[in-house]
Design a protein around this motif. Structure first.
Motif, PDB file in Angstrom:
ATOM      1  N   VAL A  92     -66.392  47.855  12.498  1.00  0.00           N
ATOM      2  CA  VAL A  92     -65.218  47.089  12.080  1.00  0.00           C
ATOM      3  C   VAL A  92     -65.191  47.002  10.563  1.00  0.00           C
ATOM      4  O   VAL A  92     -66.219  46.759   9.930  1.00  0.00           O
ATOM      5  CB  VAL A  92     -65.256  45.650  12.669  1.00  0.00           C
ATOM      6  CG1 VAL A  92     -64.055  44.845  12.191  1.00  0.00           C
ATOM      7  CG2 VAL A  92     -65.331  45.674  14.179  1.00  0.00           C
ATOM      8  N   ASN A  93     -63.995  47.166   9.995  1.00  0.00           N
ATOM      9  CA  ASN A  93     -63.747  46.910   8.583  1.00  0.00           C
ATOM     10  C   ASN A  93     -62.633  45.874   8.519  1.00  0.00           C
ATOM     11  O   ASN A  93     -61.531  46.129   9.001  1.00  0.00           O
ATOM     12  CB  ASN A  93     -63.347  48.186   7.854  1.00  0.00           C
ATOM     13  CG  ASN A  93     -63.205  47.970   6.362  1.00  0.00           C
ATOM     14  OD1 ASN A  93     -63.627  46.961   5.815  1.00  0.00           O
ATOM     15  ND2 ASN A  93     -62.590  48.928   5.688  1.00  0.00           N
ATOM     16  N   SER A  94     -62.944  44.699   7.976  1.00  0.00           N
ATOM     17  CA  SER A  94     -61.986  43.594   7.939  1.00  0.00           C
ATOM     18  C   SER A  94     -61.784  43.143   6.500  1.00  0.00           C
ATOM     19  O   SER A  94     -62.736  42.807   5.807  1.00  0.00           O
ATOM     20  CB  SER A  94     -62.511  42.439   8.800  1.00  0.00           C
ATOM     21  OG  SER A  94     -61.621  41.351   8.762  1.00  0.00           O
ATOM     22  N   ARG A  95     -60.549  43.139   6.050  1.00  0.00           N
ATOM     23  CA  ARG A  95     -60.225  42.683   4.709  1.00  0.00           C
ATOM     24  C   ARG A  95     -59.510  41.340   4.823  1.00  0.00           C
ATOM     25  O   ARG A  95     -59.136  40.963   5.904  1.00  0.00           O
ATOM     26  CB  ARG A  95     -59.344  43.735   4.019  1.00  0.00           C
ATOM     27  CG  ARG A  95     -60.159  44.970   3.661  1.00  0.00           C
ATOM     28  CD  ARG A  95     -59.317  46.092   3.106  1.00  0.00           C
ATOM     29  NE  ARG A  95     -58.416  46.703   4.034  1.00  0.00           N
ATOM     30  CZ  ARG A  95     -58.774  47.592   4.963  1.00  0.00           C
ATOM     31  NH1 ARG A  95     -60.018  47.960   5.095  1.00  0.00           N
ATOM     32  NH2 ARG A  95     -57.890  48.096   5.770  1.00  0.00           N
ATOM     33  N   PRO A  96     -59.319  40.552   3.819  1.00  0.00           N
ATOM     34  CA  PRO A  96     -59.363  40.920   2.406  1.00  0.00           C
ATOM     35  C   PRO A  96     -60.760  40.885   1.800  1.00  0.00           C
ATOM     36  O   PRO A  96     -60.956  41.371   0.692  1.00  0.00           O
ATOM     37  CB  PRO A  96     -58.471  39.872   1.746  1.00  0.00           C
ATOM     38  CG  PRO A  96     -58.560  38.689   2.631  1.00  0.00           C
ATOM     39  CD  PRO A  96     -58.747  39.228   4.027  1.00  0.00           C
ATOM     40  N   GLU A  97     -61.745  40.312   2.499  1.00  0.00           N
ATOM     41  CA  GLU A  97     -63.093  40.230   1.930  1.00  0.00           C
ATOM     42  C   GLU A  97     -63.858  41.543   2.036  1.00  0.00           C
ATOM     43  O   GLU A  97     -64.967  41.651   1.550  1.00  0.00           O
ATOM     44  CB  GLU A  97     -63.898  39.118   2.619  1.00  0.00           C
ATOM     45  CG  GLU A  97     -63.433  37.720   2.276  1.00  0.00           C
ATOM     46  CD  GLU A  97     -62.289  37.254   3.163  1.00  0.00           C
ATOM     47  OE1 GLU A  97     -61.909  37.985   4.109  1.00  0.00           O
ATOM     48  OE2 GLU A  97     -61.757  36.175   2.905  1.00  0.00           O
ATOM     49  N   ASP A  98     -63.297  42.538   2.710  1.00  0.00           N
ATOM     50  CA  ASP A  98     -63.926  43.839   2.910  1.00  0.00           C
ATOM     51  C   ASP A  98     -65.257  43.716   3.663  1.00  0.00           C
ATOM     52  O   ASP A  98     -66.233  44.380   3.353  1.00  0.00           O
ATOM     53  CB  ASP A  98     -64.116  44.571   1.578  1.00  0.00           C
ATOM     54  CG  ASP A  98     -64.224  46.083   1.784  1.00  0.00           C
ATOM     55  OD1 ASP A  98     -63.631  46.589   2.758  1.00  0.00           O
ATOM     56  OD2 ASP A  98     -64.912  46.740   1.000  1.00  0.00           O
ATOM     57  N   ASP A  99     -65.274  42.823   4.669  1.00  0.00           N
ATOM     58  CA  ASP A  99     -66.446  42.667   5.523  1.00  0.00           C
ATOM     59  C   ASP A  99     -66.514  43.814   6.519  1.00  0.00           C
ATOM     60  O   ASP A  99     -65.495  44.236   7.064  1.00  0.00           O
ATOM     61  CB  ASP A  99     -66.383  41.340   6.295  1.00  0.00           C
ATOM     62  CG  ASP A  99     -66.638  40.139   5.397  1.00  0.00           C
ATOM     63  OD1 ASP A  99     -67.479  40.252   4.491  1.00  0.00           O
ATOM     64  OD2 ASP A  99     -66.006  39.092   5.624  1.00  0.00           O
ATOM     65  N   LYS A 100     -67.736  44.269   6.771  1.00  0.00           N
ATOM     66  CA  LYS A 100     -67.956  45.357   7.719  1.00  0.00           C
ATOM     67  C   LYS A 100     -68.986  44.919   8.756  1.00  0.00           C
ATOM     68  O   LYS A 100     -69.924  44.190   8.436  1.00  0.00           O
ATOM     69  CB  LYS A 100     -68.440  46.605   7.005  1.00  0.00           C
ATOM     70  CG  LYS A 100     -67.389  47.201   6.078  1.00  0.00           C
ATOM     71  CD  LYS A 100     -67.949  48.373   5.306  1.00  0.00           C
ATOM     72  CE  LYS A 100     -66.918  49.056   4.455  1.00  0.00           C
ATOM     73  NZ  LYS A 100     -66.225  48.198   3.518  1.00  0.00           N
ATOM     74  N   ILE A 101     -68.785  45.381   9.991  1.00  0.00           N
ATOM     75  CA  ILE A 101     -69.714  45.075  11.078  1.00  0.00           C
ATOM     76  C   ILE A 101     -70.021  46.369  11.822  1.00  0.00           C
ATOM     77  O   ILE A 101     -69.115  47.140  12.141  1.00  0.00           O
ATOM     78  CB  ILE A 101     -69.111  44.087  12.092  1.00  0.00           C
ATOM     79  CG1 ILE A 101     -68.805  42.732  11.455  1.00  0.00           C
ATOM     80  CG2 ILE A 101     -70.049  43.889  13.275  1.00  0.00           C
ATOM     81  CD1 ILE A 101     -68.113  41.772  12.394  1.00  0.00           C
TER      82      ILE A 101
END
Length: 189
Positions: A92-101
């Motif tokens: 997973v790539n989740s923005r706006p913080e640019d967190d990745k899992i």
């Protein structure tokens, strides 16, 4: 990400010609789209085994997700129910913080075809990825999906699905990655 998913789907579709059966499902709404490919790899008297890949993009939640799964399913004779269990891996790539899992977990699946209405079906799945299997910026992930479908032809089905994917991030807490209804079309070949 979408290009990579289509390339992976094309690879699996090519392999489906020599395999048991495959199903391509495309669903969308104004803000999100999901593409899933599932291929049956074995069929037994007691059930079947399937592998699948899925790509999801949610513009509202600014999330890109790719998952791969393996599951075994079997019927409960005379009830119209099919139940199963499986494993699923996620990136997973989740923005706006640019967190990745990057994570993996276990889950259950259920499908019901009413005996009086064999063209209709209802299905659901629940997968949980605990902290011990989660890397990068994540702590854990939940993935729930519920669908209602109707076969419009022997190998074509329309459906409506509700998906909810929640994740916990190390630095940014809980976040909903996807929570939406989508309409779609599933094609079996």
């Amino acid at each position: 990400m979408i290009k990579k998913l289509f390339l992976a789907s094309a690879f699996l579709i090519g392999g489906a010609a020599s395999a048991q059966a495959a199903e391509l499902a495309i669903s969308f709404n104004n803000k999100s789209a999901q593409l899933a490919l599932q291929q049956q790899i074995a069929d037994y008297d007691q059930g079947r085994s399937v592998v699948g890949i899925r790509g999801l993009y949610n513009d509202r939640k600014d999330t890109e997700l790719v998952s791969a799964s393996f599951a075994v399913l079997g019927p409960i004779v005379g009830t119209g129910l099919e139940i199963g269990a499986g494993v699923r891996g996620y990136y997973v790539n989740s923005r706006p913080e640019d967190d990745k899992i990057a994570t993996g977990g276990l889950g259950g699946l259920i499908r019901f075809v009413p005996p009086a209405l064999p063209r209709a079906s209802f299905s659901g799945s629940l997968f949980y990825c605990p902290q011990i299997f989660t890397a990068m910026d994540g702590e854990k992930l939940w993935d729930v999906e519920i669908s209602a479908a109707f076969a419009i032809a022997p190998r074509a089905t329309v459906f409506v699905t509700l998906t909810e994917i929640e994740a916990e991030f190390e630095d940014h807490g809980d976040r909903t990655l996807d929570k939406t209804f989508r309409a779609g079309l599933s094609l079996r070949f």
